[in-house]
Design a protein around this motif. Structure first.
Motif, PDB file in Angstrom:
ATOM      1  N   THR A  71       3.718  39.315  18.960  1.00  0.00           N
ATOM      2  CA  THR A  71       2.917  39.198  17.515  1.00  0.00           C
ATOM      3  C   THR A  71       1.401  39.219  18.146  1.00  0.00           C
TER       4      THR A  71
ATOM      5  N   TYR B 232       6.918  45.599  17.078  1.00  0.00           N
ATOM      6  CA  TYR B 232       5.777  43.913  17.642  1.00  0.00           C
ATOM      7  C   TYR B 232       5.268  44.009  16.908  1.00  0.00           C
ATOM      8  N   SER B 233       5.103  43.437  15.998  1.00  0.00           N
ATOM      9  CA  SER B 233       4.078  43.325  14.941  1.00  0.00           C
ATOM     10  C   SER B 233       2.166  42.925  15.857  1.00  0.00           C
TER      11      SER B 233
ATOM     12  N   ARG C 176      -0.778  40.865  13.691  1.00  0.00           N
ATOM     13  CA  ARG C 176      -0.813  40.052  12.405  1.00  0.00           C
ATOM     14  C   ARG C 176      -2.064  40.545  11.854  1.00  0.00           C
TER      15      ARG C 176
ATOM     16  N   TRP D 201      -6.363  42.314  12.849  1.00  0.00           N
ATOM     17  CA  TRP D 201      -6.083  43.288  13.329  1.00  0.00           C
ATOM     18  C   TRP D 201      -8.192  43.432  12.892  1.00  0.00           C
TER      19      TRP D 201
ATOM     20  N   SER E 151       9.486  52.816  12.762  1.00  0.00           N
ATOM     21  CA  SER E 151       8.697  51.168  12.707  1.00  0.00           C
ATOM     22  C   SER E 151       7.481  51.024  13.122  1.00  0.00           C
ATOM     23  N   SER E 152       7.101  52.253  13.721  1.00  0.00           N
ATOM     24  CA  SER E 152       5.772  52.211  14.462  1.00  0.00           C
ATOM     25  C   SER E 152       5.095  52.417  13.532  1.00  0.00           C
TER      26      SER E 152
ATOM     27  N   ASN F  39       3.272  50.053  11.540  1.00  0.00           N
ATOM     28  CA  ASN F  39       2.021  49.602  11.767  1.00  0.00           C
ATOM     29  C   ASN F  39       0.965  50.417  11.943  1.00  0.00           C
TER      30      ASN F  39
END
Length: 142
Positions: free
Chosen positions: A36, A69-70, A72, A76, A98-99, A102
Motif C-alpha cells: 500500500t 498494489y494500492s 491510500r 494521493w 486492475s491497474s 488506480n
C-alpha cells in the motif's frame, strides 16, 4: 526491471514499498506486490530524488505496474503535491485490468496528463522527448 535501456540506470533504490530506478531525469517506480503506497512511505523516495537531481530539475516519473498494489486515497493528494513542483511528466506502464482503477483515480487528482503505455521502453522514450523539449525551450528563453 524489464528494460532495453538497462545501461541508463544510474542507481537502484530499494525501499519497503518497492524498487526505484534512477535514470537521467527519469524515475521508474516498481511497487511491491500487495503493498500500500502511502504518503509516509513515499517520502523516502521523494527525498532521494531531490538529493540526486536537485530541487529544480524537471523530472519524469514512470509507474511500471508489474505488480498489483494500492494507494491510500487520502494520501494521493499529499504525495502528488510533493512531486508536482518538478515532475513534468507522469506515465504508467500497464497491461493489467486492475491497474486501470488506480489510474482513473490518479487521473482525477493529477493536474498533469497521465500517459499510459504498454511497454517501458515506450514510456522512457516519451519521457525523454518531453524532458528534452522542455530543456530546449528553457535554453531558448535564456
Amino acid at each position: 526491471m524489464e528494460n532495453p535501456n538497462q545501461n541508463q540506470v544510474r542507481e537502484i533504490f530499494t525501499t519497503e514499498i518497492g524498487k526505484f530506478y534512477f535514470l537521467d531525469r527519469i524515475v521508474i517506480g516498481e511497487i511491491n506486490h500487495g503493498a500500500t503506497l502511502t504518503y509516509q512511505k513515499s517520502l523516502e523516495v521523494i527525498e532521494k530524488a531531490k538529493k540526486m537531481y536537485g530541487e529544480n530539475t524537471n523530472l519524469a516519473y514512470i509507474s511500471n505496474r508489474i505488480n498489483p498494489y494500492s494507494v491510500r486515497p487520502t494520501d494521493w493528494l499529499k504525495i502528488y503535491s510533493l512531486k508536482k513542483s518538478n515532475v513534468v511528466s507522469f506515465s504508467v506502464v500497464t497491461s493489467s485490468q486492475s491497474s486501470w482503477a488506480n489510474l482513473l483515480l490518479e487521473r482525477y487528482f493529477c493536474d498533469t496528463n497521465v500517459n499510459v503505455f504498454n511497454t517501458l521502453s515506450k514510456a522512457i522514450s516519451f519521457s525523454k522527448t518531453i524532458l528534452d523539449s522542455l530543456e530546449q525551450h528553457k535554453t531558448k528563453a535564456s
